[in-house]
Every structure is written in C-alpha cells, then in structure tokens.
Write an enzyme that holds these catalytic residues in place. Structure first.
Site: not given
Ligand code: NAD
Length: 342
Positions: A127, A179, A213, A237
């Site tokens: 962001y 991740k 994921d 988000d």
C-alpha cells in the site's frame, strides 16, 4: 442527554451509498442516545466536487480535533486519478491497526458460528504504492514496477496490538499470516517480529503460523480453526473480504482503523456505485462499525443494544436487504432496527 457527556466526532458521509447508510446509522445511534456530537465533513469524490480537493483541510482538522470519525465509503479512481483518501487518512493519522471482526449473524448460511478477527497492518506493505513504469522500445509503459516495504517497528506494533486484543477479549489464539517463503524479506521481517512478540505472550495466548495461500484455502474449508489472524496490509485486505463472504458478504463487515491519536470507523465495503441512490444498500456493516466506535469510547452497553436489534431483525428474516436475499430497502431496514431496539 446532558451536554457535558457528549463526545465530539467527525462524520464523513462519503460517496455512492455512503450518504444513505450514514443517514441510517446516525438515526439508529440517535435512537439509543449515543453520545456523539457530529462534526460533518467531506471526503472523496463528494469533497472533490464541492471543494476541488478529495480530502479538504477542514476534514483533516476536524479529525485532528475530535480524534474520532465515522466514515462512509469513499470512491477511489482505478488506475489514474487521485491517491486513495482512505490510504491518505491512515497515513496522515498513523492509523496503524485495521481491525476487522467477522461474526455469523445470518443463520442457515454455509458457515455457522464463525467468530474471528483479522488484524491488518495498515500503513506499509504494497500500500506504500511506490510504483513506476519503465519504458522499453516504443512503449513508455512496457514494464510496471511496485515496491512495498515493511518496518520492524510497524510489524512489531501490529502483532502486539493483536496479542493485546486477544488478552483483553479472551481470545485463545493468534495466527501469523505471511508469505515468507517467497517474499523472504518483506514478509520475513513481519514473521520474525511476530515470533518475537508471541514469545512475550507464551502461556497466555497460543500462536501459530500460516502461509497466506494455505490460509485462504483453510478459511474456506475449515474457518473455525482461526481465532485472531494478524497479517500484512495487502493480505489483510484480501482475506478480510474473504471472511466477510463467509458470513453473508460485505453488507455485514465492519472495520476500525486505530492509531495513537485518532480512530476511524468504517464498513469494509466500498461505495457500491451499482446500487447508489436506490435505497437498496445494507447499512449493517457501517452500523457494526459504529458499534465498534461505541465500544471504543466505553459505551459497550449501547453497542450491545444495537447488536441485539441487528441479530433479532436479521435472524427473523422478514426485513433483509437484497445482498442478503431479501427485498427490503435501506429505510425499511432502518425502521425495523429502530423498532427492535430494547
Ligand atoms: P464495493 O464494496 O463498493 O462493491 C462490491 C459489491 O458489493 C457491489 O456489487 C456492491 O453493490 C455490493 N455492496 C457493497 N456494499 C454493500 C452494501 N452495504 N449493501 C449491499 N451491497 C453492497 O466494491 P467496488 O465496487 O470494488 O468499489 C467501489 C468503490 O469503492 C471504488 O472506488 C473503491 O476504491 C471504493 N472502496 C472504498 C472503500 C472505503 O472507503 N473504505 C473500501 C473498498 C472500496
């Protein structure tokens, strides 16, 4: 209500369905005698049209004064145009924690008894939107780049916020979602700080870790294993829209943006231009956000009254808006909620 007990707060109607749902929510807040004394302020396209700026300085000054805002959704142009006002507000007021609870209200859905909270880092990650085009051959936009960043300080602060919340709200477990197998530095730093903070809460709050994921898949196959999830900006988000979907969609998903000196409460959803001005929007997300705001100022008693009315009306099924499979209008639902207040 005596005037010395009123709490000044900024009210931003926003764009699209914003003014309709803000009207509904303020009517219900008035009906329970909520202590807020509103300072109305403009933001988004509505502000751009009226003042030439999507975030006028009067709006910033109002939030600086009150330290508290209830905000309708703001339209952000896709691709070009002005920078997201939501992102600007978060940065301007250091609103580092985005808190998004998900709780089953509608019975008989695909997922019963969901009750989890996502804590999304609100200032960093992708962001930061440090984006560039790189020309190649004749094409000035042949390659697009985006650079995100995370800082040790903010990773630590958001994870600590999640653990503190867990302690205060009798939550059992915090899951660190990352991740770090691919974005080894960007989200590796988050995981490193997360593990460090988790150690301080050993014996009080459980901790575990998931790659984003796998987390997305498990949220659909077995969401009940999750209690509190803390993660970086973009993952938070996306996952929080997913969890909204588990309990009936964006019409039931509130969010709070918390900083040291200000807090801004809003729905997770956007300005829904496809149904704007048609009296079709579900005001419940923003109403649940207003409940978080009431709890934030120490009026959980009023939030509980509103929660009970929401549960009663939505569970009965007689008055539901289109997003929940009903035919009721925004104003029908508002009237039903007011009537259900005890
Ligand atoms: P959206 O959330 O506005 O709408 C997605 C879908 O959900 C639409 O079909 C819409 O009709 C429906 N929906 C959303 N809220 C609803 C409600 N309360 N009741 C009934 N149905 C509802 O997402 P979008 O269309 O991708 O975004 C529209 C604009 O909103 C964009 O400019 C986007 O940048 C902005 N946005 C703002 C915020 C915010 O202010 N916090 C958040 C997300 C998106």
């Amino acid at each position: 209500m005596s005037t010395e007990k009123t709490i000044p707060a900024t009210l931003i109607p926003g764009d699209g369905i914003g003014p309709e749902i803000v009207q509904s929510v303020t009517e219900i807040l008035d009906a329970v005698g909520a202590p807020f004394k509103w300072e109305k302020a403009l933001g988004g396209v509505a502000a751009l049209d009226a003042t030439g700026s999507p975030l006028p300085k009067e709006t910033i000054e109002s939030i600086r004064r009150t330290g508290l805002a209830l905000k309708g959704p703001l339209t952000t142009p896709v691709g070009g145009g002005f920078k997201s006002i939501n992102v600007t507000l978060r940065q301007e007021f250091g609103l580092f924690a985005n808190v998004r609870p998900t709780k089953t209200i509608v019975p008989g859905g695909r997922f019963e008894n969901i009750n989890l909270v996502i804590f999304r880092e609100n200032l960093e990650g992708y962001y930061a939107a440090m984006e560039n085009y790189i020309p190649y051959g004749d094409d000035p936009h042949a390659i697009a780049t985006s650079a995100g960043y995370t800082t040790r300080k903010e990773c630590n602060r958001i994870v600590r916020y999640a653990f503190e919340y867990a302690v205060k709200n009798n939550r059992k477990r915090v899951t660190l979602v990352h991740k770090a197998n691919i974005l080894k530095l960007l989200t590796g730093l988050f995981l490193e700080e997360g593990r460090k903070v988790a150690k301080e809460y050993e014996g009080r709050v459980e901790v575990n870790e998931r790659i984003v994921d796998a987390c997305a898949m498990q949220l659909v196959t077995d969401p009940w294993q999750y209690d509190c999830i803390v993660t970086t900006n973009l993952f938070g988000d996306i996952l929080s829209d997913l969890t909204a979907g588990l309990v009936g969609g964006l019409g039931l998903a509130p969010g709070a943006n918390i900083g040291e000196k200000a807090a801004v409460f809003e729905a997770v959803h956007g300005s829904a231009p496809d149904i704007a001005g048609q009296n079709k929007a579900n005001p419940t997300s923003l109403l649940l956000a207003a409940n978080m705001m009431l709890a934030h100022v120490g009026r959980q008693d009023l939030a509980t009254r509103i929660d009970k009315a929401i549960e009663k009306v939505i569970t009965s099924g007689a008055v539901r808006t289109g997003d929940l499979g009903g035919k009721a209008s925004t104003t029908d639902l508002t009237a039903a909620l007011k009537q259900a207040l005890v």
